[in-house]
Design a protein around this motif. Structure first.
Motif, PDB file in Angstrom:
ATOM      1  N   UNK A 127     -42.427 -32.064 -34.369  1.00 48.61           N
ATOM      2  CA  UNK A 127     -42.128 -31.388 -35.650  1.00 48.61           C
ATOM      3  C   UNK A 127     -40.619 -31.210 -35.826  1.00 48.61           C
ATOM      4  N   UNK A 128     -39.929 -30.886 -34.723  1.00 50.00           N
ATOM      5  CA  UNK A 128     -38.472 -30.709 -34.815  1.00 50.00           C
ATOM      6  C   UNK A 128     -37.774 -32.031 -35.143  1.00 50.00           C
ATOM      7  N   UNK A 129     -38.249 -33.118 -34.527  1.00 47.95           N
ATOM      8  CA  UNK A 129     -37.659 -34.428 -34.801  1.00 47.95           C
ATOM      9  C   UNK A 129     -37.861 -34.789 -36.273  1.00 47.95           C
ATOM     10  N   UNK A 133     -27.285 -39.081 -36.051  1.00 51.40           N
ATOM     11  CA  UNK A 133     -28.449 -38.207 -36.083  1.00 51.40           C
ATOM     12  C   UNK A 133     -29.480 -38.613 -35.027  1.00 51.40           C
ATOM     13  N   UNK A 146     -35.173 -35.391 -41.599  1.00 46.82           N
ATOM     14  CA  UNK A 146     -35.622 -35.285 -42.992  1.00 46.82           C
ATOM     15  C   UNK A 146     -34.672 -35.954 -43.990  1.00 46.82           C
ATOM     16  N   UNK A 147     -33.357 -35.763 -43.811  1.00 42.61           N
ATOM     17  CA  UNK A 147     -32.404 -36.342 -44.770  1.00 42.61           C
ATOM     18  C   UNK A 147     -32.497 -37.865 -44.839  1.00 42.61           C
ATOM     19  N   UNK A 206     -28.261 -37.373 -31.731  1.00 39.53           N
ATOM     20  CA  UNK A 206     -28.474 -35.931 -31.618  1.00 39.53           C
ATOM     21  C   UNK A 206     -29.932 -35.629 -31.295  1.00 39.53           C
ATOM     22  N   UNK A 207     -30.846 -36.336 -31.955  1.00 35.24           N
ATOM     23  CA  UNK A 207     -32.285 -36.131 -31.734  1.00 35.24           C
ATOM     24  C   UNK A 207     -32.643 -36.496 -30.295  1.00 35.24           C
ATOM     25  N   UNK A 240     -38.203 -32.764 -38.795  1.00 37.28           N
ATOM     26  CA  UNK A 240     -37.290 -31.962 -39.627  1.00 37.28           C
ATOM     27  C   UNK A 240     -35.841 -32.439 -39.480  1.00 37.28           C
ATOM     28  N   UNK A 241     -35.457 -32.736 -38.242  1.00 39.14           N
ATOM     29  CA  UNK A 241     -34.062 -33.133 -37.994  1.00 39.14           C
ATOM     30  C   UNK A 241     -33.734 -34.457 -38.675  1.00 39.14           C
TER      31      UNK A 241
END
Lengths: 205, 205
Positions: B161-163, B193, B168-169, B196-197, B165-166
């Motif tokens: 879920x965090x990935x 990005x 999303x852009x 970072x993920x 959201x991270x």
């Protein structure tokens, strides 16, 4: 001897302020889209042409008003950045506060959302400057965290851009609206995302 | 002896397919908003009332068509998830491919964007199911990475879920459009990005 001419001259700055105040009242009561420059001019007691001497368009008026709205957001971020808390705690508080502020502004004040949405369309430069300032504040906190050994990051500027993107769903007005609409705006989700971001910054311990 | 009745019966499934095909052509040529059920009915050669026997609304027709559009995205994700590459490489390829596919679909086919945007408004359940499926695919890759010692994650479901959201852009149609519009859709940003993920997943090495 010349006769002294007494003219009631209004300070241009005062007129500008008055236009902004009247416009903001209209934007907040009937909405940005439904307000015309003629409405504003009538209320201030001047001709529309005269208003245009101060602001070239309704969008230019909104730009000034939205400038103050984003200023509030930056003030919240600065006040947290200035505290003495450790960087991970500061970052966590900053992200939570900005999310909550933006959400409150959106839910409680639909008209503010409309004004900001209009500014994102018509006055991107002011929104862009705001995002850059917020990213700079994030970068400062990340640098502090690196110095204190709480974060392990090679390039704080890059990391601040990544944090900004990773938190987009909780900051961007449309995304917040979208998540609330679909019941995906949860406390747990917010905490998860902040945890993930702190891990991405290589928080030790 | 009774006289045999010969009726030309059309298979309902065939009629359904024909309606979908005609509707998709309209949506892709004149656009979803401008197409009416009457337009579709006339082209298929039936009455609008007859079309409504198959689909309760134009939105229901769009739901089926968008179902196929998101199916394509899921197929790309599955094909990458099935490969034998290490999890970090799979994740990186999957995110890049989905971003590129969504971007190409948006830029090259504005009409598809309109159809998907309408589905996000009117048929959220289909989009929600798609997002859940994509998150499940991400979770599978994260689990593989944990087993192989490439990732260090306590809760792969939470991490997926965090990935999501991270990233999303780079995945959400409106966000992609927004970034392209403001010149913020860069190769470098995408790579940053993903890095970072991967770090947030505690990639070792």
């Amino acid at each position: 001897m010349m006769k002294q001419i007494t003219r009631t001259r209004t300070d241009p700055e005062e007129t500008r302020s008055r236009i902004l105040e009247v416009a903001e009242n209209f934007f907040r009561s009937i909405g940005y889209q439904k307000t015309s420059v003629a409405d504003i001019a009538a209320e201030v007691g001047m001709s529309p042409a005269n208003v245009y001497r101060f602001f070239p368009s309704k969008g230019a008026i909104n730009e000034c008003i939205c400038g103050r709205i984003v200023e509030e957001v930056a003030a919240i971020a600065f006040s947290i950045a200035r505290t003495n808390a450790p960087a991970p705690e500061k970052l966590s508080r900053l992200l939570t506060s900005i999310h909550e502020h933006n959400k409150a502004t959106l839910i409680k004040e639909k008209r503010t959302h409309e004004m900001v949405a209009a500014a994102m369309q018509e006055n991107w430069s002011i929104i862009k400057a705001h995002i850059e300032r917020m990213t700079t504040i994030l970068e400062g906190i990340i640098r502090e965290g690196v110095e204190a050994g709480d974060f392990d990051v090679d390039d704080p500027a890059e990391a601040s851009r990544s944090v900004k993107r990773a938190f987009m769903t909780f900051m961007h007005p449309q995304m917040i609206e979208h998540c609330i609409l679909h019941g995906e705006d949860t406390e747990e989700g917010l905490r998860e995302q902040i945890r993930f971001i702190l891990k991405g910054l290589g928080k030790t311990g």
